[in-house]
Design an enzyme around this catalytic site. Sequence first.
Site, PDB file in Angstrom:
ATOM      1  N   CYS A 116       1.428   6.053  -2.009  1.00  0.00           N
ATOM      2  CA  CYS A 116       0.159   6.212  -3.166  1.00  0.00           C
ATOM      3  C   CYS A 116      -0.748   6.850  -2.557  1.00  0.00           C
ATOM      4  O   CYS A 116      -2.281   7.617  -2.041  1.00  0.00           O
ATOM      5  CB  CYS A 116      -0.238   6.337  -4.406  1.00  0.00           C
ATOM      6  SG  CYS A 116      -1.225   7.421  -5.506  1.00  0.00           S
ATOM      7  N   CYS A 117      -1.825   5.011  -1.858  1.00  0.00           N
ATOM      8  CA  CYS A 117      -2.478   5.226  -1.256  1.00  0.00           C
ATOM      9  C   CYS A 117      -2.423   5.539   0.087  1.00  0.00           C
ATOM     10  O   CYS A 117      -3.954   6.025   0.977  1.00  0.00           O
ATOM     11  CB  CYS A 117      -2.803   3.297  -1.046  1.00  0.00           C
ATOM     12  SG  CYS A 117      -3.316   2.664  -2.151  1.00  0.00           S
ATOM     13  N   CYS A 202      -5.576   1.921 -10.861  1.00  0.00           N
ATOM     14  CA  CYS A 202      -4.810   0.910 -10.351  1.00  0.00           C
ATOM     15  C   CYS A 202      -5.875  -0.567 -10.322  1.00  0.00           C
ATOM     16  O   CYS A 202      -5.657  -1.044  -9.488  1.00  0.00           O
ATOM     17  CB  CYS A 202      -4.135   0.974  -9.014  1.00  0.00           C
ATOM     18  SG  CYS A 202      -3.444   2.125  -8.829  1.00  0.00           S
ATOM     19  N   CYS A 225      -5.088  -1.254   0.188  1.00  0.00           N
ATOM     20  CA  CYS A 225      -5.219   0.226   0.099  1.00  0.00           C
ATOM     21  C   CYS A 225      -4.373   0.996   1.345  1.00  0.00           C
ATOM     22  O   CYS A 225      -3.778   1.488   1.043  1.00  0.00           O
ATOM     23  CB  CYS A 225      -6.196   1.389  -0.348  1.00  0.00           C
ATOM     24  SG  CYS A 225      -7.617   1.310   0.735  1.00  0.00           S
TER      25      CYS A 225
END
Length: 243
Positions: A116-117, A202, A225
């Site tokens: 996702c990051c 998060c 991240c």
Amino acid sequence: MPHEPLNERLSREHRALEATSAIRLGQSDPQVGQIALVSGFGADSAVLLHLAAQVVPDMPVLFLDTGKHFNETLQYQRELASELGLQDLRTIKPDANAIAETDPYGALYSHAPDACCDLRKTQPLTLALKGFDGWITGRKRHQSVSRAKMNVFEIDGQSQQLKINPLAHWSAQDVAQYMRDHALLPHPLVARGFLSIGCSPCTSATLSGEDPRTGRWRGTAKDECGIHISRALKQDAISEKAV
């Protein structure tokens, strides 16, 4: 004699460099080249942004809008940018087609946070920074164990660009004092215990005695991240989580 890497030359020549001088190097040192400042408009971003606005008012400022920010962060970004008079603020967003293909339901963070990051942060920022020779971050040594030995000048592990951390040696007390001295607008979530602020799914509040970044990806081994991690290490992490 072997060629001296740029970050090592800068570290040798500017060991006692003040933060404002580090920010100005993009104009004063021709080898440094074109520099951008990358800001998430987080808990203490106002300090670096204020410094930059004073010494290089037309410096490009890149804000990465991941699509997962707290509403408070988006509002803060608008208010702080206006208050500081940022002249070249650029909002960077992830590719819409990549989001539709990889994270159509917006839940990738729940089972693959590294991926996702990478999708929402690393990929769009890497693309945006291709037009620059280096970039400035607001990272500080006191924020986490993984940042404790960080230098003011680094070569980015992914792009091989110069990365400047003007506030690397600043303590939490230094940051707080600067905020007070200049009456800078605080991020509204700081008063609720959020000492490091990223994407809303998060990020949690930080408890007393914890490192500022403990509230990021709480309960996992993840503490970055991926923007500041070498591409090889990041891809290994993504692959492991996908297995």
